[in-house]
Design a protein around this motif. Structure first.
Motif, PDB file in Angstrom:
ATOM      1  N   LYS A  46      32.615  36.550  40.516  1.00 44.47           N
ATOM      2  CA  LYS A  46      33.373  37.251  39.466  1.00 44.47           C
ATOM      3  C   LYS A  46      33.477  38.740  39.771  1.00 44.47           C
ATOM      4  O   LYS A  46      34.566  39.313  39.761  1.00 44.47           O
ATOM      5  CB  LYS A  46      32.684  37.056  38.088  1.00 44.47           C
ATOM      6  CG  LYS A  46      32.321  35.620  37.762  1.00 44.47           C
ATOM      7  CD  LYS A  46      31.623  35.522  36.437  1.00 44.47           C
ATOM      8  CE  LYS A  46      30.249  36.173  36.383  1.00 44.47           C
ATOM      9  NZ  LYS A  46      29.208  35.496  37.172  1.00 44.47           N
ATOM     10  N   SER A  47      32.317  39.354  40.035  1.00 39.39           N
ATOM     11  CA  SER A  47      32.335  40.791  40.339  1.00 39.39           C
ATOM     12  C   SER A  47      33.180  41.055  41.570  1.00 39.39           C
ATOM     13  O   SER A  47      33.997  41.973  41.595  1.00 39.39           O
ATOM     14  CB  SER A  47      30.924  41.297  40.594  1.00 39.39           C
ATOM     15  OG  SER A  47      30.116  41.086  39.482  1.00 39.39           O
ATOM     16  N   THR A  48      32.974  40.245  42.606  1.00 39.32           N
ATOM     17  CA  THR A  48      33.709  40.456  43.846  1.00 39.32           C
ATOM     18  C   THR A  48      35.210  40.419  43.579  1.00 39.32           C
ATOM     19  O   THR A  48      35.962  41.244  44.107  1.00 39.32           O
ATOM     20  CB  THR A  48      33.317  39.378  44.872  1.00 39.32           C
ATOM     21  OG1 THR A  48      31.896  39.318  44.926  1.00 39.32           O
ATOM     22  CG2 THR A  48      33.850  39.709  46.237  1.00 39.32           C
ATOM     23  N   PHE A 166      36.335  45.452  33.447  1.00 40.65           N
ATOM     24  CA  PHE A 166      34.978  45.535  32.902  1.00 40.65           C
ATOM     25  C   PHE A 166      34.098  44.516  33.613  1.00 40.65           C
ATOM     26  O   PHE A 166      34.424  43.334  33.638  1.00 40.65           O
ATOM     27  CB  PHE A 166      34.974  45.203  31.401  1.00 40.65           C
ATOM     28  CG  PHE A 166      35.706  46.193  30.548  1.00 40.65           C
ATOM     29  CD1 PHE A 166      35.015  47.194  29.885  1.00 40.65           C
ATOM     30  CD2 PHE A 166      37.082  46.109  30.390  1.00 40.65           C
ATOM     31  CE1 PHE A 166      35.688  48.109  29.080  1.00 40.65           C
ATOM     32  CE2 PHE A 166      37.761  47.018  29.589  1.00 40.65           C
ATOM     33  CZ  PHE A 166      37.064  48.019  28.936  1.00 40.65           C
ATOM     34  N   ASP A 167      32.997  44.964  34.197  1.00 41.27           N
ATOM     35  CA  ASP A 167      32.093  44.018  34.868  1.00 41.27           C
ATOM     36  C   ASP A 167      30.816  43.885  34.039  1.00 41.27           C
ATOM     37  O   ASP A 167      29.928  44.723  34.144  1.00 41.27           O
ATOM     38  CB  ASP A 167      31.785  44.499  36.289  1.00 41.27           C
ATOM     39  CG  ASP A 167      31.099  43.414  37.114  1.00 41.27           C
ATOM     40  OD1 ASP A 167      30.794  42.351  36.544  1.00 41.27           O
ATOM     41  OD2 ASP A 167      30.878  43.632  38.315  1.00 41.27           O
ATOM     42  N   GLU A 168      30.748  42.861  33.242  1.00 43.68           N
ATOM     43  CA  GLU A 168      29.602  42.616  32.360  1.00 43.68           C
ATOM     44  C   GLU A 168      29.160  43.892  31.634  1.00 43.68           C
ATOM     45  O   GLU A 168      28.019  44.334  31.780  1.00 43.68           O
ATOM     46  CB  GLU A 168      28.432  42.036  33.158  1.00 43.68           C
ATOM     47  CG  GLU A 168      28.859  40.830  33.989  1.00 43.68           C
ATOM     48  CD  GLU A 168      27.710  39.895  34.315  1.00 43.68           C
ATOM     49  OE1 GLU A 168      26.796  39.796  33.473  1.00 43.68           O
ATOM     50  OE2 GLU A 168      27.748  39.273  35.377  1.00 43.68           O
ATOM     51  N   PRO A 169      30.060  44.466  30.839  1.00 46.22           N
ATOM     52  CA  PRO A 169      29.767  45.783  30.256  1.00 46.22           C
ATOM     53  C   PRO A 169      28.632  45.769  29.242  1.00 46.22           C
ATOM     54  O   PRO A 169      28.074  46.825  28.953  1.00 46.22           O
ATOM     55  CB  PRO A 169      31.086  46.163  29.572  1.00 46.22           C
ATOM     56  CG  PRO A 169      31.761  44.866  29.306  1.00 46.22           C
ATOM     57  CD  PRO A 169      31.385  43.973  30.444  1.00 46.22           C
TER      58      PRO A 169
HETATM   59 MG   LIG Z   1      28.508  40.331  38.876  1.00 43.29          MG
END
Ligand SMILES: [Mg+2]
Ligand SMILES: Nc1ncnc2c1ncn2[C@@H]1O[C@H](COP(=O)(O)OP(=O)(O)OP(=O)(O)O)[C@@H](O)[C@H]1O
Lengths: 248, 359
Positions: A46-48, A166-169
């Protein structure tokens, strides 16, 4: 629709870390103003995926187009794309040696060459909007996690982006601070900005998202509008994943 | 079920009850502690009073050396040779010039961190070395004093200051070069340079600078001896600074780089505005440690024939009318070194506190 009509378009994006295949044929098209939530187990990419969109990560195959510009390895192109994309991180990543206000002024004055007094006016307006204007002259470490994340959101808004990532804010926040950040994000969503959010906050997804995407092992497994996604999952893997996040 | 009411905060109980309590807690709490305390007192008793007698109470402060009657230090030697210790062979009539540089330097050191305007800071940092150089060397209407006349404490400070100031930007560039994984050639060159310098004693580098550097300028150009030493010392110090700063850079979380990139800052903007200020701040104690070592190491320039303060003491000791005053000379030099090194470490604490934003 052609790719030019999308705000974000990813076509058959593949990425490897060494021999490890992290992203496998990721296809994702997002219209202007659309809100997309991505969820999935840890390590699923997901982040990637969202970090590829502002070139924090490189990808080896496929094509990414942001608001009409093809993302290629070129300093000017990357700068142009980053000036349209704001990113909010799990661990806020505020600059601890600068006051809250200086954090917000950095990009407008150095990247966008705005006059300082104008940048201050804009910065104070956004701090007002995330309800933290009274802390403008404090340093990040003097603020709570929730306040820091709201400053980080305001910092992105100061570059006036078309897209917010937004990455797991909220996942580094104490439970009582999650809602103050989500409230700000909901307000932002209502204003029509294009938004991709990696999160497991189902309430937020149901309230805001036009679409929810489930990733596993570097692939998009399933996507749907939020109520169908959560109430009527199709693939076994999503069913299993939802069971796991709902079981506690 | 039970519900408890909220309690008011109470003042902390006071545990320190006067001097006797403090003594018992800290000096005589256990038998080993008591023994160590007594041993310490004995040691202080046997060393400090004789030292004070020699240095102050039995010391001779004035008169000629034939009139000395007291047992203690004969500071008249230092007073007689003071100018040479301070300025070497710098013409006496021009001593006001190094003095002025000293005053400018003190003002500079204390007021630069207090300035808020980055532009004024920058301009004064560029102007400062130029002004100092012209004052000491001459030119622009001032009488020129050749470097062979420079000496004493003036030379010691000058070599250390040039070493510190010039090595700093070079060290930063070397540290950044060593970190740049996407430029393998730059990286290899930086690593090679740093590791070569760190594997060789300063004295070797000074010898090489005084012997090897002139070979590159073959057609009889007289290459200033002091300049050669300064180049050697700067390169030496730069390698150490680079390693200290690299340590600071490694302590900066990856998220800081990512945030600065995602805001659209360029590599150099990110480095100058975000990464280096933080990395340098953490590095202050180690940087100052390295500066202090350099200050002490500068005395090695006497090997290649420059007269720093220690060399001046040795030289004045061989003055036939002042034989046998080594002890006074070396104690004086020791004190000077200590005062400077101690001030540097105190100054670093002030700087550290000024840039602390973690409260
Ligand atoms: Mg991540
Ligand atoms: N720099 C890297 N080098 C090698 N492998 C990496 C690197 N960064 C991430 N990975 C691997 O890539 C995979 C995907 O990582 P990614 O961070 O995108 O997952 P994620 O879905 O965001 O997970 P999480 O929910 O834990 O944040 C993981 O298996 C991770 O171990």
């Amino acid at each position: 629709m052609s790719e030019q009509d999308y705000m974000i378009s990813m076509q058959d994006v593949n990425k490897w870390y060494g021999d490890f295949h992290v992203l496998k044929d990721v296809n994702l098209n997002i219209k202007k103003g659309e809100k997309v939530v991505i969820c999935g187990p840890s390590g699923s990419g997901k982040s990637t995926t969202i970090r590829c969109l502002n070139h924090l990560e490189k990808f080896q195959e496929g094509k990414i187009n942001i608001n009409g510009t093809d993302l290629i390895e070129d300093v000017k192109v990357v700068r142009h794309i980053r000036s349209q994309v704001g990113m909010v991180f799990q661990h806020f990543n505020l600059f601890p040696h600068l006051s809250v206000l200086e954090n917000l002024l950095l990009a407008p004055t150095w990247v966008h060459k705005k006059p300082r007094h104008e940048a201050i006016k804009t910065a104070m307006m956004y701090l007002e909007r995330v309800k933290i204007a009274d802390q403008a002259h404090k340093y990040p470490n003097q603020l709570s996690g929730g306040q820091q994340q709201r400053v980080a959101i305001a910092r992105c808004l100061c570059i006036n982006p078309e897209i917010m990532l937004f990455d797991e804010p909220t996942s580094a926040l104490d439970p009582e601070m999650v809602s103050e950040v989500l409230d700000v994000m909901v307000e932002l969503a209502d204003e029509g900005i294009t938004m991709i959010c990696v999160t497991h906050e189902m309430g937020f997804a149901k309230k805001v998202a036009d679409r929810v995407i489930f990733m596993d092992a570097g692939q998009i497994i399933e996507e749907n509008e939020p109520h169908e996604f959560f109430d009527n999952p199709q693939s076994d893997r999503l069913k299993l994943f939802l069971e796991q996040i709902l079981s506690h | 079920m039970a519900v408890y009411t909220m309690k008011e905060a109470k003042p902390a109980p006071s545990t320190s009850k006067g001097l006797v309590f403090w003594l018992r807690e800290n000096l005589f709490s256990t038998i080993p502690n008591t023994l160590l305390t007594l041993l310490g007192i004995y040691f202080i008793y046997t060393t400090i009073p004789p030292l004070l007698d020699w240095m102050i109470f039995d010391a001779t402060w004035s008169g000629t050396k034939e009139e000395v009657v007291k047992e203690g230090a004969r500071w008249i030697f230092i007073i007689e040779k003071f100018d040479q210790f301070m300025y070497g062979f710098y013409p006496e009539a021009l001593h006001w010039r190094p003095n002025l540089v000293a005053i400018i330097s003190i003002i500079f050191v204390f007021f630069i961190p207090r300035l808020s305007s980055i532009k004024i800071k920058f301009v004064s940092m560029l102007l400062y070395p130029v002004v100092c150089f012209i004052l000491i060397r001459g030119g622009l209407g001032l009488e020129v004093v050749g470097t062979e006349k420079w000496g004493g404490l003036m030379l010691t400070i000058l070599v250390a200051a040039v070493g510190i100031i010039a090595s700093f930007p070079i060290g930063i560039l070397l540290a950044l070069g060593r970190q740049s994984d996407n430029m393998p050639i730059v990286k290899t060159l930086c690593v090679g340079f740093i590791e070569f310098i760190r594997g060789v004693p300063l004295i070797t580098i000074l010898f090489m600078a005084s012997v090897v550097l002139p070979l590159f300028f073959s057609d009889g150009i007289e290459f200033d001896k002091l300049l050669r030493a300064l180049i050697g010392i700067t390169l030496f110090q730069a390698a150490y600074i680079a390693e200290v700063i690299r340590g600071g850079l490694q302590a900066i979380p990856k998220g800081q780089y990512e945030a600065s990139e995602s805001l659209g800052l360029s590599y150099w903007q990110g480095m100058i505005l975000i990464i280096l200020p933080q990395a340098l701040k953490i590095s202050i104690p180690n940087l100052v440690g390295s500066f202090i070592s350099l200050f002490k190491d500068t005395t090695l320039v006497l090997i290649i024939g420059l007269f720093d303060i220690l060399a001046m003491v040795t030289l004045t000791n061989s003055d036939t009318s002042w034989l046998g005053f080594e002890i006074e000379g070396y104690v004086f030099v020791t004190l000077i070194y200590w005062v400077f090194c101690f001030s540097m470490s105190q100054y670093s604490r002030v700087i550290e506190r000024r840039y602390n934003t973690d409260h």
